[in-house]
Design an enzyme around this catalytic site. Structure first.
Site, PDB file in Angstrom:
ATOM      1  N   LYS A 131     -27.378 -40.796 -23.611  1.00 20.26           N
ATOM      2  CA  LYS A 131     -28.183 -40.652 -22.397  1.00 20.26           C
ATOM      3  C   LYS A 131     -29.266 -41.696 -22.427  1.00 20.26           C
ATOM      4  O   LYS A 131     -29.958 -41.863 -23.432  1.00 20.26           O
ATOM      5  CB  LYS A 131     -28.824 -39.245 -22.377  1.00 20.26           C
ATOM      6  CG  LYS A 131     -29.679 -38.998 -21.148  1.00 20.26           C
ATOM      7  CD  LYS A 131     -28.847 -38.555 -19.971  1.00 20.26           C
ATOM      8  CE  LYS A 131     -29.551 -38.679 -18.636  1.00 20.26           C
ATOM      9  NZ  LYS A 131     -29.423 -40.032 -18.027  1.00 20.26           N
ATOM     10  N   SER A 189     -34.068 -35.929 -16.316  1.00 18.29           N
ATOM     11  CA  SER A 189     -32.644 -36.283 -16.194  1.00 18.29           C
ATOM     12  C   SER A 189     -31.793 -35.190 -16.832  1.00 18.29           C
ATOM     13  O   SER A 189     -30.736 -34.821 -16.306  1.00 18.29           O
ATOM     14  CB  SER A 189     -32.360 -37.613 -16.904  1.00 18.29           C
ATOM     15  OG  SER A 189     -32.731 -38.702 -16.106  1.00 18.29           O
ATOM     16  N   ASN A 205     -41.720 -47.573 -10.331  1.00 19.09           N
ATOM     17  CA  ASN A 205     -41.536 -46.118 -10.361  1.00 19.09           C
ATOM     18  C   ASN A 205     -42.566 -45.408 -11.228  1.00 19.09           C
ATOM     19  O   ASN A 205     -43.234 -44.469 -10.791  1.00 19.09           O
ATOM     20  CB  ASN A 205     -40.104 -45.812 -10.843  1.00 19.09           C
ATOM     21  CG  ASN A 205     -39.909 -44.333 -11.092  1.00 19.09           C
ATOM     22  OD1 ASN A 205     -40.122 -43.853 -12.199  1.00 19.09           O
ATOM     23  ND2 ASN A 205     -39.545 -43.600 -10.060  1.00 19.09           N
ATOM     24  N   GLN A 228     -34.647 -44.463 -27.563  1.00 21.83           N
ATOM     25  CA  GLN A 228     -34.145 -43.353 -26.750  1.00 21.83           C
ATOM     26  C   GLN A 228     -33.616 -42.211 -27.614  1.00 21.83           C
ATOM     27  O   GLN A 228     -33.734 -41.047 -27.249  1.00 21.83           O
ATOM     28  CB  GLN A 228     -33.031 -43.878 -25.822  1.00 21.83           C
ATOM     29  CG  GLN A 228     -32.740 -43.002 -24.624  1.00 21.83           C
ATOM     30  CD  GLN A 228     -33.710 -43.217 -23.474  1.00 21.83           C
ATOM     31  OE1 GLN A 228     -34.034 -44.352 -23.132  1.00 21.83           O
ATOM     32  NE2 GLN A 228     -34.194 -42.149 -22.875  1.00 21.83           N
ATOM     33  N   LYS A 235     -28.499 -46.956 -23.948  1.00 19.82           N
ATOM     34  CA  LYS A 235     -29.191 -47.784 -22.946  1.00 19.82           C
ATOM     35  C   LYS A 235     -28.230 -48.878 -22.531  1.00 19.82           C
ATOM     36  O   LYS A 235     -27.380 -49.302 -23.319  1.00 19.82           O
ATOM     37  CB  LYS A 235     -30.435 -48.439 -23.558  1.00 19.82           C
ATOM     38  CG  LYS A 235     -31.422 -48.931 -22.534  1.00 19.82           C
ATOM     39  CD  LYS A 235     -32.410 -47.837 -22.174  1.00 19.82           C
ATOM     40  CE  LYS A 235     -33.371 -48.233 -21.098  1.00 19.82           C
ATOM     41  NZ  LYS A 235     -34.423 -47.180 -20.963  1.00 19.82           N
ATOM     42  N   GLY A 263     -31.765 -44.720 -14.339  1.00 20.28           N
ATOM     43  CA  GLY A 263     -32.520 -45.920 -13.979  1.00 20.28           C
ATOM     44  C   GLY A 263     -33.456 -46.392 -15.077  1.00 20.28           C
ATOM     45  O   GLY A 263     -33.701 -45.701 -16.070  1.00 20.28           O
ATOM     46  N   ASP A 264     -33.959 -47.583 -14.905  1.00 22.28           N
ATOM     47  CA  ASP A 264     -35.012 -48.175 -15.741  1.00 22.28           C
ATOM     48  C   ASP A 264     -35.519 -49.354 -14.909  1.00 22.28           C
ATOM     49  O   ASP A 264     -35.351 -49.355 -13.675  1.00 22.28           O
ATOM     50  CB  ASP A 264     -34.459 -48.601 -17.116  1.00 22.28           C
ATOM     51  CG  ASP A 264     -35.563 -48.941 -18.111  1.00 22.28           C
ATOM     52  OD1 ASP A 264     -36.180 -48.017 -18.659  1.00 22.28           O
ATOM     53  OD2 ASP A 264     -35.840 -50.142 -18.334  1.00 22.28           O
TER      54      ASP A 264
HETATM   55  P1  NDP Z   1     -39.660 -50.639 -12.081  1.00 22.53           P
HETATM   56  O1  NDP Z   1     -38.615 -51.687 -12.001  1.00 22.53           O
HETATM   57  O2  NDP Z   1     -39.733 -49.595 -11.023  1.00 22.53           O
HETATM   58  O3  NDP Z   1     -41.104 -51.300 -12.180  1.00 22.53           O
HETATM   59  C1  NDP Z   1     -41.407 -52.180 -13.197  1.00 22.53           C
HETATM   60  C2  NDP Z   1     -42.801 -52.732 -12.975  1.00 22.53           C
HETATM   61  O4  NDP Z   1     -43.193 -53.477 -14.115  1.00 22.53           O
HETATM   62  C3  NDP Z   1     -42.878 -53.696 -11.799  1.00 22.53           C
HETATM   63  O5  NDP Z   1     -44.164 -53.642 -11.254  1.00 22.53           O
HETATM   64  C4  NDP Z   1     -42.610 -55.026 -12.474  1.00 22.53           C
HETATM   65  O6  NDP Z   1     -43.098 -56.148 -11.755  1.00 22.53           O
HETATM   66  C5  NDP Z   1     -43.326 -54.860 -13.788  1.00 22.53           C
HETATM   67  N1  NDP Z   1     -42.662 -55.672 -14.811  1.00 22.53           N
HETATM   68  C6  NDP Z   1     -41.396 -55.523 -15.265  1.00 22.53           C
HETATM   69  N2  NDP Z   1     -41.095 -56.447 -16.188  1.00 22.53           N
HETATM   70  C7  NDP Z   1     -42.200 -57.194 -16.304  1.00 22.53           C
HETATM   71  C8  NDP Z   1     -42.524 -58.304 -17.104  1.00 22.53           C
HETATM   72  N3  NDP Z   1     -41.628 -58.831 -17.963  1.00 22.53           N
HETATM   73  N4  NDP Z   1     -43.781 -58.808 -16.977  1.00 22.53           N
HETATM   74  C9  NDP Z   1     -44.675 -58.272 -16.105  1.00 22.53           C
HETATM   75  N5  NDP Z   1     -44.425 -57.222 -15.328  1.00 22.53           N
HETATM   76  C10 NDP Z   1     -43.205 -56.682 -15.426  1.00 22.53           C
HETATM   77  O7  NDP Z   1     -39.457 -49.967 -13.517  1.00 22.53           O
HETATM   78  P2  NDP Z   1     -40.012 -48.588 -14.059  1.00 22.53           P
HETATM   79  O8  NDP Z   1     -41.308 -48.250 -13.439  1.00 22.53           O
HETATM   80  O9  NDP Z   1     -38.900 -47.610 -13.987  1.00 22.53           O
HETATM   81  O10 NDP Z   1     -40.215 -48.931 -15.604  1.00 22.53           O
HETATM   82  C11 NDP Z   1     -41.469 -49.343 -16.139  1.00 22.53           C
HETATM   83  C12 NDP Z   1     -41.477 -49.091 -17.644  1.00 22.53           C
HETATM   84  O11 NDP Z   1     -41.297 -47.677 -17.878  1.00 22.53           O
HETATM   85  C13 NDP Z   1     -40.364 -49.768 -18.442  1.00 22.53           C
HETATM   86  O12 NDP Z   1     -40.871 -50.093 -19.725  1.00 22.53           O
HETATM   87  C14 NDP Z   1     -39.314 -48.668 -18.580  1.00 22.53           C
HETATM   88  O13 NDP Z   1     -38.473 -48.892 -19.693  1.00 22.53           O
HETATM   89  C15 NDP Z   1     -40.209 -47.470 -18.787  1.00 22.53           C
HETATM   90  N6  NDP Z   1     -39.615 -46.169 -18.506  1.00 22.53           N
HETATM   91  C16 NDP Z   1     -39.049 -45.881 -17.306  1.00 22.53           C
HETATM   92  C17 NDP Z   1     -38.523 -44.629 -17.068  1.00 22.53           C
HETATM   93  C18 NDP Z   1     -37.969 -44.237 -15.742  1.00 22.53           C
HETATM   94  O14 NDP Z   1     -37.624 -43.064 -15.571  1.00 22.53           O
HETATM   95  N7  NDP Z   1     -37.883 -45.134 -14.764  1.00 22.53           N
HETATM   96  C19 NDP Z   1     -38.494 -43.601 -18.112  1.00 22.53           C
HETATM   97  C20 NDP Z   1     -39.182 -43.973 -19.324  1.00 22.53           C
HETATM   98  C21 NDP Z   1     -39.707 -45.220 -19.507  1.00 22.53           C
HETATM   99  P3  NDP Z   1     -42.065 -57.079 -10.939  1.00 22.53           P
HETATM  100  O15 NDP Z   1     -41.556 -56.209  -9.837  1.00 22.53           O
HETATM  101  O16 NDP Z   1     -42.871 -58.225 -10.483  1.00 22.53           O
HETATM  102  O17 NDP Z   1     -40.983 -57.461 -11.910  1.00 22.53           O
HETATM  103  O1  2IT Z   2     -36.508 -45.110 -20.910  1.00 25.39           O
HETATM  104  C1  2IT Z   2     -36.125 -44.039 -20.387  1.00 25.39           C
HETATM  105  O2  2IT Z   2     -36.307 -42.955 -20.937  1.00 25.39           O
HETATM  106  C2  2IT Z   2     -35.483 -44.107 -19.076  1.00 25.39           C
HETATM  107  N1  2IT Z   2     -35.379 -45.189 -18.509  1.00 25.39           N
HETATM  108  C3  2IT Z   2     -34.937 -42.857 -18.443  1.00 25.39           C
HETATM  109  C4  2IT Z   2     -33.586 -42.518 -19.023  1.00 25.39           C
HETATM  110  C5  2IT Z   2     -32.866 -41.392 -18.344  1.00 25.39           C
HETATM  111  O3  2IT Z   2     -31.718 -41.157 -18.759  1.00 25.39           O
HETATM  112  O4  2IT Z   2     -33.394 -40.737 -17.447  1.00 25.39           O
END
Ligand code: NDP
Ligand code: 2IT
Length: 452
Positions: free
Chosen positions: A90, A384, A240, A111, A126, A165-166
């Site tokens: 997952k 999830s 997100n 993860q 992942k 998603g991520d």
């Molecule tokens: P999104 O794609 O929705 O948003 C990512 C944000 O981070 C954007 O504002 C993006 O800017 C910025 N960003 C991404 N890469 C870079 C970079 N290399 N340098 C600078 N800014 C960057 O992703 P999420 O919000 O889902 O994910 C954000 C973090 O949270 C990640 O580390 C992800 O692994 C982690 N995460 C997410 C989960 C989820 O459920 N979605 C769960 C657990 C952890 P831009 O649009 O300009 O690229």
């Molecule tokens: O980093 C993370 O935990 C996620 N991007 C969410 C993974 C998931 O299966 O919901």
């Protein structure tokens, strides 16, 4: 046992020389485990750590697609199936130009422990691609997702591997991926999470990672008899996780003064209130624009990224709390020191591994409330897991029900971290607590299941 950590790292670096993020993630965990391995020699004998480090399976494939000009494009696709001891693989899918096998191995490794902490039966995985959805049309994204799933579908399933998603993968991408999976398999099943509400998605899943990171911060604060009320918070990212972190901070009476994207950051001293947050959600999720527009609309400062600077000014403002919610290693050692100098004493990581090891050390030495990503951002994958449960039941829980379960899970994760940190002699160290509590459940299960 320090020797074990050193020997393990020498082996990992020799085997996978180009995977710097993977080295970083593994090193933190093995360093946390020294006393656990000393007290439990059976883990060493069964080579549990070595077996956790090697993915059960890593799939790599070609993803060809045709862009709007009729030109052929090709990207790399991956799925790292890291560990299935306690449940189906997952974990999310990341679409970002920086994606490599090594990057996904670090995320899949994290993860495994994170999912173990959630209290739910989920293994770790992942996947993703070096495809960049930024600047692509909806149709291009759809064609890409269909091509990606045309290979991935044969490796996943509701009891095998359940992606989500991520970075770069949200509701739009999950919808296209789900549509293609359903077509190829002729089967409607909960094979992905983060789905739309009309076709099996869970209420609160979009909110869950951000809400969870804030619940985790609130739990850490309760250990000092404090709340988030009146706290000034620095948030990075504007995707997100950042959006729903901001929403929950506002609800709990805190104030968010920064947001960013890869072009730069905004500083809004008055706070990103709910109305401004609505603007950000439309900007980012519908219009897919840049955060600079916020500065233009609300007349606040915007600082573009300076590639020549050795620190990120976002982390250099007076505040109480920081919620890094963008990407790995976004807080370097200087940023960590700046945070401390500015009075920040709560760091709850929405992103995965956003702080470099030297920064983590500064936080731990300063004895601030530091919640590492694998604990603080586990609310996303936990919800999830709740989506998977609802899909199996062919039922949907209400918003309140899912939110209450998420909140309880975050409290349980916090408690598990505190107890493990205490038991292994490092009270208040959530890094050790998360690594140890996450590890022991997986390790004991691997012992139970034999050498497989
Ligand atoms: P999104 O794609 O929705 O948003 C990512 C944000 O981070 C954007 O504002 C993006 O800017 C910025 N960003 C991404 N890469 C870079 C970079 N290399 N340098 C600078 N800014 C960057 O992703 P999420 O919000 O889902 O994910 C954000 C973090 O949270 C990640 O580390 C992800 O692994 C982690 N995460 C997410 C989960 C989820 O459920 N979605 C769960 C657990 C952890 P831009 O649009 O300009 O690229
Ligand atoms: O980093 C993370 O935990 C996620 N991007 C969410 C993974 C998931 O299966 O919901």
């Amino acid at each position: 046992m320090a020797n074990f950590a050193e020997e393990t790292m020498a082996w990992v670096k020799e085997k996978y020389p180009a995977e710097a993020e993977f080295h970083q993630a593994v090193e933190e965990v093995v360093e946390s485990l020294s006393l656990v391995l000393e007290r439990n020699p059976e883990y060493r004998k069964a080579k549990i750590v070595e077996r956790i480090i090697i993915p059960e399976r890593a799939i790599m494939f070609r993803v060809p697609w045709v862009d709007d000009n009729g030109d052929v494009q090709v990207n790399h696709g991956f799925r790292v199936e890291m560990n299935s001891a306690i449940g189906p693989y997952k974990g999310g899918l990341r679409f970002h130009p920086t994606v490599t096998l090594g990057m996904l191995k670090f995320l899949a490794f994290e993860q495994v422990f994170k999912n173990s902490l959630t209290t739910l039966p989920m293994g770790g995985g992942k996947g993703g691609s070096d495809f960049d959805p930024k600047g692509k049309s909806d149709i291009e994204v759809m064609r890409f997702c269909q091509s990606f799933m045309s290979e991935l579908f044969r490796h996943i399933g509701p009891n095998t591997d359940v992606p989500a998603g991520d970075i770069g993968v949200g509701g739009r991408e999950i919808g296209y991926l789900f549509g293609q999976y359903k077509k190829l398999r002729n089967e409607f099943t909960g094979v992905l999470t983060g789905k739309g509400l009309n076709y099996g998605g869970s209420l609160i899943r979009p909110e869950a990672t951000g809400y969870g990171a804030v619940y985790f911060a609130a739990e850490m604060l309760t250990t000092r008899n404090e709340t988030l009320e009146g706290k000034t918070c620095l948030v990075s990212g504007s995707g997100n996780v950042a959006q729903f972190t901001t929403e929950k901070i506002n609800e709990l009476g805190g104030k968010v003064v920064t947001l960013s994207d890869s072009s730069g950051y905004i500083y809004d001293e008055a706070g990103v209130d709910d109305e401004k947050l609505k603007f950000v959600m439309d900007l980012k999720n519908v219009r897919r624009g840049r955060i600079k527009e916020y500065a233009d609309k609300y007349n606040v400062p915007f600082a573009p990224n300076d590639p020549n600077s050795d620190f990120n000014p976002l982390w250099n403002h007076k505040a109480d709390c920081a919620f890094p919610s963008a990407t790995q290693n976004e807080i370097n050692a200087k940023d960590a020191q700046n945070l401390l100098n500015n009075g920040v004493y709560v760091v709850s990581e929405g992103a995965n591994m956003p702080t470099v090891p030297e920064g983590v050390k500064l936080f731990l030495d300063a004895k601030i409330l530091y919640g590492p990503g694998k604990a603080a951002n586990a609310g996303g994958v936990a919800t999830s897991g709740l989506e998977m449960s609802q899909n199996s039941l062919r039922y949907s829980w209400t918003r309140e029900e899912v939110d209450a379960k998420l909140h309880n899970i975050m409290k349980a994760i916090h408690k598990a971290c505190v107890e493990a940190a205490d038991e292994y002699g490092t009270p208040g160290n959530y890094v050790n607590g998360a690594n140890i509590a996450g590890f022991i459940k997986v390790a004991d299960t691997m012992l139970d299941q034999g050498v497989v």
